[in-house]
Design a protein around this motif. Structure first.
Motif, PDB file in Angstrom:
ATOM      1  N   LEU A 107       0.569  -1.296   0.173  1.00 45.13           N
ATOM      2  CA  LEU A 107       0.498  -0.182  -0.242  1.00 45.13           C
ATOM      3  C   LEU A 107       0.503   1.303  -0.250  1.00 45.13           C
ATOM      4  N   THR A 123      -2.835   0.632  -3.607  1.00 46.94           N
ATOM      5  CA  THR A 123      -2.506  -1.021  -3.292  1.00 46.94           C
ATOM      6  C   THR A 123      -2.656  -1.430  -4.722  1.00 46.94           C
ATOM      7  N   TRP A 149      -6.827  -4.323   3.486  1.00 46.15           N
ATOM      8  CA  TRP A 149      -6.164  -3.065   3.505  1.00 46.15           C
ATOM      9  C   TRP A 149      -7.555  -2.633   4.862  1.00 46.15           C
TER      10      TRP A 149
END
Length: 331
Positions: free
Chosen positions: A193, A202, A211
């Motif tokens: 990320l 990402t 995430w």
């Protein structure tokens, strides 16, 4: 340009490699799912971001953007990187009906944003208080602007009118985040990320559970955590982060291409999720420029989005998770 998003990234089952630093008068974060790859990933990201800065900065005197040399016929030959960044900016202009426009460099300079943001005079108003981008009583000046349609890009060759000052801030930072995430994933085989201010990209396999990204513009705003799946991106644009004093008024950096002046609401923050950070940023920027038409336009894109009004009210649409009541309402 976009607001800084506070990003909380983690996995309940394993450690992540995390690096935070200051970049381009904002905050940056690099996260990898394989901590052993963090140092190598940081080197790759630093080199790429330096290349983007050298190509597209409006403020460093040795940047390609500031040193474009015209041939006799008025054309400019661009490097592959700058040509790609400009192509993305023009694609964003087309997709947003001109709400995102790369020819606003002169208008920004006229408002005093002609040097690094850290060198500008601080605003007098409190961030989050609606000012409409100008002090009451100050007449709105409508400038004659070249417009994105005045540019013609064919491969690496750009034709543009004399005197046009390009500004790729609305898309180049997002494009840099996309490129950095892809580069690290492809070279090092790790999930990654990259957050550059409010631009989050990402790539690769995410940590267990995806995430986890906390979206919050101002400290007084209620934070909201969202989950980004593999390859998803998020961008936040804001009128209350990059503000400065010019003459007798406080202004911000998001301009309406129709007037060359700061947008005037009703929204102060827009966050959008998309398959690329470049697309997400174009949509979030366009939403603030479109103002009262933002909800209908965003609904037409089908993208998950979150809007915050100048009064702090929150509207979510396109599948963005609804905030806890009474913060906002789903639309």
């Amino acid at each position: 340009m976009t607001a800084t998003v506070g990003t909380t990234t983690g996995s309940p089952t394993g450690a992540l490699g995390v690096r935070d630093w200051e970049l381009w008068s904002t905050t940056a974060r690099l996260v990898v799912t394989d901590p052993a790859r963090l140092a190598a990933a940081a080197d790759l990201v630093d080199d790429l971001l330096d290349a983007v800065d050298r190509a597209a900065s409006r403020f460093r005197p040795d940047s390609e953007l500031l040193g474009l040399a015209r041939s006799g016929d008025g054309d400019v030959v661009l490097s592959p990187l700058l040509a790609a960044l400009l192509a993305e900016a023009l694609a964003a202009a087309r997709a947003t009906g001109g709400a995102v426009d790369p020819t606003l460099g002169g208008a920004l300079a006229a408002l005093g944003y002609d040097r690094d943001f850290s060198l500008l005079d601080r605003p007098r108003t409190v961030p989050g208080v609606a000012t409409g981008g100008r002090r009451a009583g100050t007449p709105l000046v409508v400038r004659s602007l070249p417009g994105w349609r005045s540019l013609a890009l064919a491969g690496h060759r750009l034709s543009m009118p004399a005197g046009v000052q390009l500004d790729l801030g609305a898309t180049a930072k997002a494009g840099a985040a996309d490129r950095a995430a892809t580069l690290v994933s492809e070279r090092l085989g790790t999930g990654v990320l990259v957050s550059l201010g409010g631009d989050v990209a990402t790539a690769g396999a995410p940590p267990a559970g995806g995430w986890q990204v906390t979206v919050q513009d101002l400290p007084v705003d209620v934070p909201q955590q969202v989950t980004l799946a593999a390859g998803a991106a998020l961008a936040t644009s804001s009128t209350v982060r990059r503000t400065w004093r010019t003459g007798d008024r406080d202004v911000h950096h998001l301009l309406d291409p129709r007037t060359g002046q700061p947008t005037r609401g009703p929204w102060r923050t827009a966050s959008v999720v998309a398959t690329s950070c470049t697309r997400a940023n174009a949509a979030s920027t366009a939403a603030l420029v479109k103002g009262g038409d933002a909800v209908a336009w965003l609904r037409g894109t089908g993208l998950p989005a979150r809007l915050v009004s100048e009064d702090g009210d929150v509207v979510v649409l396109g599948g963005w998770p609804a905030p806890a009541a009474p913060e906002g309402r789903a639309s």
